[in-house]
Design a protein around this motif. Structure first.
Motif, PDB file in Angstrom:
ATOM      1  N   ALA A 179       0.827  -1.218   0.000  1.00  0.00           N
ATOM      2  CA  ALA A 179       0.000   0.000   0.000  1.00  0.00           C
ATOM      3  C   ALA A 179       0.858   1.265   0.000  1.00  0.00           C
ATOM      4  N   LEU A 180       1.933   1.296   0.769  1.00  0.00           N
ATOM      5  CA  LEU A 180       2.784   2.510   0.812  1.00  0.00           C
ATOM      6  C   LEU A 180       3.527   2.708  -0.505  1.00  0.00           C
ATOM      7  N   LEU A 181       3.958   1.596  -1.122  1.00  0.00           N
ATOM      8  CA  LEU A 181       4.674   1.732  -2.403  1.00  0.00           C
ATOM      9  C   LEU A 181       3.716   2.163  -3.505  1.00  0.00           C
ATOM     10  N   LYS A 182       2.501   1.653  -3.451  1.00  0.00           N
ATOM     11  CA  LYS A 182       1.475   2.081  -4.407  1.00  0.00           C
ATOM     12  C   LYS A 182       1.209   3.578  -4.241  1.00  0.00           C
ATOM     13  N   TYR A 183       1.046   3.993  -2.985  1.00  0.00           N
ATOM     14  CA  TYR A 183       0.840   5.421  -2.707  1.00  0.00           C
ATOM     15  C   TYR A 183       2.020   6.255  -3.228  1.00  0.00           C
ATOM     16  N   ALA A 184       3.250   5.742  -3.035  1.00  0.00           N
ATOM     17  CA  ALA A 184       4.451   6.491  -3.444  1.00  0.00           C
ATOM     18  C   ALA A 184       4.363   6.880  -4.915  1.00  0.00           C
ATOM     19  N   VAL A 185       3.932   5.939  -5.740  1.00  0.00           N
ATOM     20  CA  VAL A 185       3.851   6.203  -7.181  1.00  0.00           C
ATOM     21  C   VAL A 185       2.649   7.120  -7.468  1.00  0.00           C
ATOM     22  N   GLN A 186       1.525   6.821  -6.845  1.00  0.00           N
ATOM     23  CA  GLN A 186       0.321   7.632  -7.101  1.00  0.00           C
ATOM     24  C   GLN A 186       0.508   9.077  -6.638  1.00  0.00           C
ATOM     25  N   ALA A 187       1.294   9.285  -5.579  1.00  0.00           N
ATOM     26  CA  ALA A 187       1.501  10.650  -5.080  1.00  0.00           C
ATOM     27  C   ALA A 187       2.115  11.533  -6.166  1.00  0.00           C
ATOM     28  N   GLY A 188       2.977  10.939  -7.001  1.00  0.00           N
ATOM     29  CA  GLY A 188       3.556  11.705  -8.120  1.00  0.00           C
ATOM     30  C   GLY A 188       2.472  12.167  -9.083  1.00  0.00           C
ATOM     31  N   GLY A 189       1.466  11.316  -9.283  1.00  0.00           N
ATOM     32  CA  GLY A 189       0.339  11.675 -10.142  1.00  0.00           C
ATOM     33  C   GLY A 189      -0.569  12.703  -9.491  1.00  0.00           C
ATOM     34  N   ILE A 190      -0.746  12.592  -8.183  1.00  0.00           N
ATOM     35  CA  ILE A 190      -1.610  13.550  -7.463  1.00  0.00           C
ATOM     36  C   ILE A 190      -0.956  14.934  -7.465  1.00  0.00           C
ATOM     37  N   ILE A 191       0.346  14.975  -7.198  1.00  0.00           N
ATOM     38  CA  ILE A 191       1.054  16.274  -7.128  1.00  0.00           C
ATOM     39  C   ILE A 191       1.038  16.972  -8.495  1.00  0.00           C
ATOM     40  N   THR A 192       1.112  16.195  -9.565  1.00  0.00           N
ATOM     41  CA  THR A 192       1.096  16.801 -10.909  1.00  0.00           C
ATOM     42  C   THR A 192      -0.328  16.886 -11.476  1.00  0.00           C
ATOM     43  N   GLU A 193      -1.308  16.594 -10.662  1.00  0.00           N
ATOM     44  CA  GLU A 193      -2.736  16.771 -10.986  1.00  0.00           C
ATOM     45  C   GLU A 193      -3.149  16.031 -12.270  1.00  0.00           C
ATOM     46  N   GLN A 194      -2.834  14.740 -12.287  1.00  0.00           N
ATOM     47  CA  GLN A 194      -3.167  13.889 -13.432  1.00  0.00           C
ATOM     48  C   GLN A 194      -4.637  13.470 -13.388  1.00  0.00           C
ATOM     49  N   PRO A 195      -5.193  13.108 -14.563  1.00  0.00           N
ATOM     50  CA  PRO A 195      -6.555  12.552 -14.561  1.00  0.00           C
ATOM     51  C   PRO A 195      -6.607  11.192 -13.861  1.00  0.00           C
ATOM     52  N   VAL A 196      -7.813  10.790 -13.470  1.00  0.00           N
ATOM     53  CA  VAL A 196      -7.976   9.569 -12.657  1.00  0.00           C
ATOM     54  C   VAL A 196      -7.469   8.322 -13.378  1.00  0.00           C
ATOM     55  N   THR A 197      -7.587   8.305 -14.717  1.00  0.00           N
ATOM     56  CA  THR A 197      -7.123   7.124 -15.474  1.00  0.00           C
ATOM     57  C   THR A 197      -5.611   6.929 -15.271  1.00  0.00           C
ATOM     58  N   VAL A 198      -4.882   8.041 -15.262  1.00  0.00           N
ATOM     59  CA  VAL A 198      -3.424   7.963 -15.072  1.00  0.00           C
ATOM     60  C   VAL A 198      -3.108   7.550 -13.628  1.00  0.00           C
ATOM     61  N   ILE A 199      -3.833   8.167 -12.676  1.00  0.00           N
ATOM     62  CA  ILE A 199      -3.584   7.824 -11.254  1.00  0.00           C
ATOM     63  C   ILE A 199      -3.855   6.333 -11.025  1.00  0.00           C
ATOM     64  N   ASP A 200      -4.918   5.818 -11.650  1.00  0.00           N
ATOM     65  CA  ASP A 200      -5.240   4.389 -11.483  1.00  0.00           C
ATOM     66  C   ASP A 200      -4.111   3.501 -12.022  1.00  0.00           C
ATOM     67  N   LEU A 201      -3.622   3.854 -13.205  1.00  0.00           N
ATOM     68  CA  LEU A 201      -2.542   3.041 -13.799  1.00  0.00           C
ATOM     69  C   LEU A 201      -1.245   3.157 -13.003  1.00  0.00           C
ATOM     70  N   LEU A 202      -0.984   4.347 -12.480  1.00  0.00           N
ATOM     71  CA  LEU A 202       0.184   4.513 -11.597  1.00  0.00           C
ATOM     72  C   LEU A 202       0.019   3.574 -10.399  1.00  0.00           C
ATOM     73  N   GLY A 203      -1.213   3.461  -9.914  1.00  0.00           N
ATOM     74  CA  GLY A 203      -1.515   2.575  -8.788  1.00  0.00           C
ATOM     75  C   GLY A 203      -1.250   1.120  -9.152  1.00  0.00           C
ATOM     76  N   THR A 204      -1.607   0.731 -10.381  1.00  0.00           N
ATOM     77  CA  THR A 204      -1.359  -0.652 -10.810  1.00  0.00           C
ATOM     78  C   THR A 204       0.140  -0.923 -10.833  1.00  0.00           C
ATOM     79  N   PHE A 205       0.903   0.015 -11.404  1.00  0.00           N
ATOM     80  CA  PHE A 205       2.362  -0.165 -11.414  1.00  0.00           C
ATOM     81  C   PHE A 205       2.883  -0.274  -9.975  1.00  0.00           C
ATOM     82  N   GLY A 206       2.455   0.662  -9.129  1.00  0.00           N
ATOM     83  CA  GLY A 206       2.956   0.709  -7.749  1.00  0.00           C
ATOM     84  C   GLY A 206       2.598  -0.539  -6.963  1.00  0.00           C
ATOM     85  N   ALA A 207       1.387  -1.047  -7.182  1.00  0.00           N
ATOM     86  CA  ALA A 207       0.944  -2.233  -6.440  1.00  0.00           C
ATOM     87  C   ALA A 207       1.758  -3.456  -6.852  1.00  0.00           C
ATOM     88  N   GLN A 208       2.010  -3.607  -8.152  1.00  0.00           N
ATOM     89  CA  GLN A 208       2.806  -4.756  -8.615  1.00  0.00           C
ATOM     90  C   GLN A 208       4.256  -4.614  -8.166  1.00  0.00           C
TER      91      GLN A 208
END
Ligand code: GRG
Length: 291
Positions: A179-208
């Motif tokens: 969960a923390l590693l997934k958040y780590a990647v998604q936080a980059g998307g949140i800070i750069t204000e990405q659309p939800v589709t990008v944040i979701d995919l960042l989450g998939t990368f981070g979770a794996q």
């Protein structure tokens, strides 16, 4: 151009050294909190956030750096508490005596409490837009709290001495480490204000990536030395912990690691297609897994 992990680590270390002591108002607590944060560590989580920001085409400013370093504070709290006598009872962490060995269990508990709380202070005490601050705060609370890491740790404690099924072990690890590693990647998307589709995919990368990280840690506990790891090894089997090698054997664990890594790579490829940007900066993180 995306920075190397070493370059990011240098910036993270410098920020933590300068900013952390300023927010702690008691001398022994300050020594204890700074001791564990400054004991080193790979800084993988904040580096993932910062690399993601750069891959998405934005520069790293002081606000992004502060928000990324908040995650390192929280991660360090989890290690201090995990090492306590009442939990894993470990004497060595990051190659140094653990916090409670140096400062006693009471002060170590407070150092962890302080780092956990300060993480949320840093997420909101910056000049990022308020909706970005709120989104980061919510995402980190979910990842780290009783629906994420803390729940995973509770499953881990309760699962000791019981034989978990693979699906149960995967769920536990997804919460405890993933969960923390997934958040780590998604936080980059949140800070750069990405659309939800990008944040979701960042989450998939981070979770794996997170799943691979835990499987690798389990494998290293079997095959590596304490000197290589900076902490005790061979503890999992001795303590009848549920691990990938314990459940599937070493070869089975390696197979699961490769599976998680190929799923991470698939998400990396999809991210490149969706954003039109190179996501090759993730390669240096994927290179961490050497067998
Ligand atoms: C105490 C609520 C609570 C949670 C603890 C993360 C965790 C949960 C425990 C840590 C022990 C553990 C199971 C580790 C698995 C892999 C892991 C998280 C290793 C430590 O992270 P690294 O390798 O450490 O990034 P450094 O020292 O480099 O920061």
């Amino acid at each position: 151009m995306v920075s190397t992990i070493t370059e990011l680590k240098t910036r993270i270390d410098a920020y933590l050294d300068q900013a952390l002591p300023m927010d702690i108002d008691q001398p022994t607590l300050k020594e204890s909190m700074c001791y564990s944060v400054e004991a080193g560590g790979k800084r993988l989580r904040p580096a993932l956030t910062l690399a993601t920001i750069e891959m998405l085409g934005k520069k790293i400013d002081q606000n992004a750096l502060r928000a990324a370093c908040a995650l390192e504070l929280l991660h360090t709290y989890s290690l201090i508490h995990d090492d306590l006598p009442a939990m894993d009872n470990d004497d060595l962490r990051r190659g140094e005596p653990t916090n409670h060995v140096k400062f006693g269990a009471g002060m170590a508990t407070l150092a962890g409490d302080g780092l956990l709380t300060l993480a949320f202070q840093w997420l909101t005490d910056n000049q990022l837009p308020v909706d970005v601050q709120a989104n980061l705060t919510l995402a980190l609370a979910k990842a780290a709290g009783p629906s994420g890491m803390v729940a995973g740790q509770a499953r881990d404690i309760e699962g000791e001495g019981q034989h978990l099924k693979l699906t149960e072990l995967q769920y536990l690890h997804r919460q405890k480490t993933g969960a923390l590693l997934k958040y780590a990647v998604q936080a980059g998307g949140i800070i750069t204000e990405q659309p939800v589709t990008v944040i979701d995919l960042l989450g998939t990368f981070g979770a794996q990536f997170g799943l691979a990280f835990q499987i690798y840690d389990d494998i290293m506990d079997v095959v590596a030395t304490p000197a290589q790891m900076g902490k005790a090894t061979q503890k999992d089997a001795a303590e009848h912990k549920n691990t990938y090698p314990g459940l599937l054997g070493l070869d089975g664990a390696k197979e699961q690691l490769q599976k998680a890594l190929s799923q991470a790579k698939a998400a990396q490829q999809q991210l490149a297609e969706l954003t039109g940007r190179s996501m090759a900066g993730f390669d240096q993180f994927l290179a961490y897994f050497k067998l």
